[in-house]
Scaffold this active site. Structure first.
Site, PDB file in Angstrom:
ATOM      1  N   LYS B  13       0.856  -1.191   0.000  1.00 54.85           N
ATOM      2  CA  LYS B  13       0.000   0.000   0.000  1.00 54.85           C
ATOM      3  C   LYS B  13       0.883   1.228   0.000  1.00 54.85           C
ATOM      4  CE  LYS B  13      -4.251  -0.147   0.785  1.00 54.85           C
ATOM      5  NZ  LYS B  13      -5.161  -0.759  -0.213  1.00 54.85           N
ATOM      6  N   THR B  61      -2.561  -5.633   0.471  1.00 57.38           N
ATOM      7  CA  THR B  61      -2.066  -4.270   0.676  1.00 57.38           C
ATOM      8  C   THR B  61      -2.853  -3.592   1.790  1.00 57.38           C
ATOM      9  OG1 THR B  61      -3.530  -3.245  -0.959  1.00 57.38           O
ATOM     10  CG2 THR B  61      -1.425  -4.102  -1.760  1.00 57.38           C
ATOM     11  N   ARG B 181      26.057  35.515 -12.293  1.00 57.89           N
ATOM     12  CA  ARG B 181      24.699  35.068 -12.580  1.00 57.89           C
ATOM     13  C   ARG B 181      24.038  34.587 -11.302  1.00 57.89           C
ATOM     14  NH1 ARG B 181      24.899  28.907 -15.252  1.00 57.89           N
ATOM     15  NH2 ARG B 181      26.070  27.994 -13.527  1.00 57.89           N
ATOM     16  N   GLN B 229      27.636  21.788 -11.248  1.00 59.65           N
ATOM     17  CA  GLN B 229      28.300  20.536 -10.903  1.00 59.65           C
ATOM     18  C   GLN B 229      29.267  20.736  -9.736  1.00 59.65           C
ATOM     19  OE1 GLN B 229      27.583  21.453 -14.016  1.00 59.65           O
ATOM     20  NE2 GLN B 229      27.582  19.739 -15.451  1.00 59.65           N
ATOM     21  N   HIS B 257      16.680  28.300 -13.964  1.00 60.42           N
ATOM     22  CA  HIS B 257      17.275  29.424 -14.672  1.00 60.42           C
ATOM     23  C   HIS B 257      16.570  30.741 -14.347  1.00 60.42           C
ATOM     24  CE1 HIS B 257      19.538  26.465 -16.862  1.00 60.42           C
ATOM     25  NE2 HIS B 257      18.463  25.954 -17.429  1.00 60.42           N
TER      26      HIS B 257
END
Lengths: 306, 306, 306, 306
Positions: B13, B61, B181, B229, B257
């Site tokens: 479940k 379940t 940025r 990264q 972005h």
């Protein structure tokens, strides 16, 4: 120099939404459309990018996006799979530092709107049923190409011919045995193609998709079910039986519970007529069935939400 | 008898929503709450269920759902991880046909509402920031216990101290180099604990969570970034450096972005002040960093949506 | 005694999900289904409930839910509108303190799965296109019945025959004039029926729905468009022209922008072939068109999200 | 010439996502951010746009988007309300054909990330609790300015001090009376400001927001509740009592049901400890409370989803 180990990593631009119009006929008035959501993931020699921020090995995600749009123009979009294969091969072959590329595609399909006054040339209504999916992985070092097609959000229901009983009873079991219940699920399916099919340039991906989808739906409808697991297995086996180039099927089937409403307090008998369609919690049944002798390749760890 | 092979399969479940109130103090007027979404997946000897609909090996379940609620009463909810460990061990030990159990938990956290007229005993406002996650897998045959903690939907932003340049340029590259940025992402993080920690009954999961979360946030804030990264790697390494019982960290970081709006057509200079926050497409950066000599266990195939 | 004024207020159970199976044929083997999401809102003399918590005038929301399920059994579900009319009349007539009731219904429609081995008796696949809607308001004091039918999430596209130019240019205008663009929108439509139609027990709501939907789609496809406003007006007028019992149409049309991708940096010409399908921001065009001499009744304040 | 009547209509660019950075301090190293979702709707003389596609009176939605971004640079974003007032006045005053403008703003708020090594200058984590809202309507003909502030998605819970009994029982009532229950809701609130406050250039919108939010939360926590309606009324009255420039409050409160789980089948007593948090269906309680002698202005027709 890092003292820890950078293991699996990948990057790319995700969810590039692209609509490609192809004009046909003498005057180009007959339009065909493909409506895709394309995601790119690149794997390779990216340790410096992670450790020092030296981006000399990094093809920007923005460039991968541009490539998707440019390739639609240069090569067309024959199918989600064919388009993905082109892109995956391109990224690996164009940059030595990229060792593997994975392309994931969602396709939204459209019907034509009947137009009384002219042919149905350029007016469409979004079908809105299942979303078609494809995942293409190409490895430069092994040359291996893996194609997994699929669909999601296909909701189906049998309003009878489903039972559930004979199960284990333990201290926490209160469920009553059921001899006639609704069986409904929202199908997420993925199927892997044999390498021979995936690598063949003239393989008809659209036809294959239509066949797999039809056999799954028929098996769902025709199976007198004693458990959703049994239905899952029947759907997968039907595809393997009828589609020789499919090697493996994985299904994620949330049990969309429909509970019989107790109408007795109101002096009414509910003869399997009035159901409450529940959202959460739900049973979730998942399984892979593959052709004997074949190594399964479809990831099993996805967590599917109903 | 089926001619095809049933491979990985599981059921249970999913998304059992449970709120547990604990009363404290002499009069029980001080309430503590834990608000969880618990999913159960069982693995074992279920071939007959799939092939013939014989449910003799099937614990419904519905029973797994009942067990979740009963265990909250019987054993309390010390933490998502501790609760999941109890449940996973229970399912495997209670039924021989169940060989492995996986519990997944989402936790929604609450703050207390300041109440001028009395202590903050029982009034709460949902925090609404990240969702805490935990995945516990217990195998009966090997006796192995694996605990992966995590969080998702934690959105962070550095409004400066981020650059991106020196990347590969190919035919499809149009991106300009950036020397200042915005760097924003919605963090999905998972981290695996050493077996010793996971198996210890007195391990403080809540404290561990708080520490990992803090170190990830601090590393995000303090890293002068040349690529997402690099930030990913710094976040993972910071956790490994400061949390000795964590062996492995996996991060999925969509690059949310923020594009500088071109205001020149209106005779205005945009000196890194006005940004358009984009939804799709987005860069998606994913990676695993682990302690040297440790075998990574966190699944890498999840597809994260921004 | 409050010194402030309690103005418009209402309450009820929202989003009662109900599936109703009707068995037909000699053996009852042919199943018809209606799959609804029913919301109830009651208005009346509820000041004491608000001011002192005296619930003597309060019919519990739980009771309104029970009523929905019991009525499905007792009266069947002929259509969303007919079912809503029954419920609205019931609540107002059963309790003197309830002066007005509003029922809102969403309907999800299903197709039959073709089954090779038997008739398509009880196997269904959810259509997944538009959601049909209905809002029924019945006032006990005036005896007035108002029925507003509708649909939502119907996404349509013309891949040509759309222009946009000749608009106002001010200091902040940078948009280029367009002489061939994609026009796509996700239609939310509501239409009000004349009192005579709404009050007639034998009015065919399903047939009316099919007709309005068809005329809107045809008008969308056939209109050579110079603005989405023009298309909106054409769709509404087409319905009023062909459906004499419809008095008023309101449309909310987000402009699902498809931007031509600039492929020139890659040495490619984009001859209206490759588009980027944007999510946000989007134009949002809304308007009501009604028959002359009729008082509009459809609320205009809803804020539609694309 | 149309034979039908074009009634209420409006258009504009919806959901312009904008992040505005303001640099403070001698070196500009201390950053303040406002993160908004701004929607524009224009009303005026647009019949020709609808009837013939003559766009001479149409200011493109694209221009309204540009204006939002340009205004953020030219005028800054002092608050959602102040920014919306500037925009609404601009559109009406800049084009005679625009008679009225409505600006809707959602604001997403951020906390600073504590940074051990330096001040918390430019690193943020999204708060993720409620979304702040504002709706500004300015009419050129009447010169009237209307400001409705609000919030949504603020989830609160009292784990005791809530009862519900003494209600109407009819044929369909099965609900048991409750003398100690959880009361939880996801608050959507809107409040209208007096014209004097709204029109004053130096009105402190941020301070007003903080006060209204605090009084609503305190009233929710302090009210011993016999119905969610009573709690709604108490929350609204508390705001009117303490915030003299607020004239009207409207609340939409879905009753997020927490059902006590029946643990008796397992030999356990559930002493208000273990609850199932349900999704659908849910009670929905809505109401407006206003200052005596004031004309309510907040739209009541919105349909709020839990």
């Amino acid at each position: 120099m890092s003292k820890h180990v950078l293991a699996q990593n990948q990057y790319g631009k995700a969810e590039n939404r692209i609509v490609k119009i192809t004009r046909q006929g003498n005057d180009g008035a007959w339009h065909e459309i493909r409506d895709l959501n394309v995601s790119v993931a690149l794997r390779g020699e990216f340790r410096a990018v992670h450790h020092t921020g030296d981006n000399g090995n990094c093809l920007p995600t923005d460039t991968t996006k541009n490539t998707v749009y440019a390739f639609a123009k240069e090569h067309g979009v024959a199918s989600p799979e064919a388009f993905g294969i082109l892109l995956a091969r391109h990224f690996v072959s164009s940059q030595p530092v990229i060792h593997e590329a994975q392309i994931r595609v969602e396709e939204f399909t459209w019907d034509r709107i009947p137009v009384p006054t002219r042919p149905e040339q350029h007016s469409f209504v979004r079908k809105g049923q299942e979303v078609r999916t494809a995942q293409i992985t190409y490895s430069g070092s092994t040359g291996q190409l893996q194609v997994v097609s699929g669909l999601k959000e296909l909701t189906v229901m049998n309003s009878t011919n489903s039972e559930f009983h004979g199960f284990i009873k333990d201290r926490y079991t209160t469920l009553q045995e059921a001899y006639d219940r609704i069986l409904a699920t929202k199908v997420t399916a993925r199927w892997a193609h044999s390498v021979a099919a995936a690598g063949a340039d003239d393989f008809d991906w659209d036809r294959s998709y239509t066949q797999v989808r039809r056999h799954m739906l028929e098996a769902f409808a025709e199976t007198y079910s004693y458990s959703l697991q049994q239905t899952l297995n029947a759907m997968a086996e039907r595809v393997l039986d009828h589609c020789p180039t499919v090697n493996e099927v994985r299904l994620n089937l949330p049990n969309k519970h429909h509970f019989l409403v107790d109408l007795e307090p109101f002096g009414l008998k509910n003869d399997n007529e009035v159901y409450y369609a529940a959202d959460r919690m739900y049973g979730l049944i998942e399984g892979t069935v593959h052709r004997d002798g074949v190594q399964p390749v479809i990831a099993t760890s996805d967590w599917i939400t109903a």
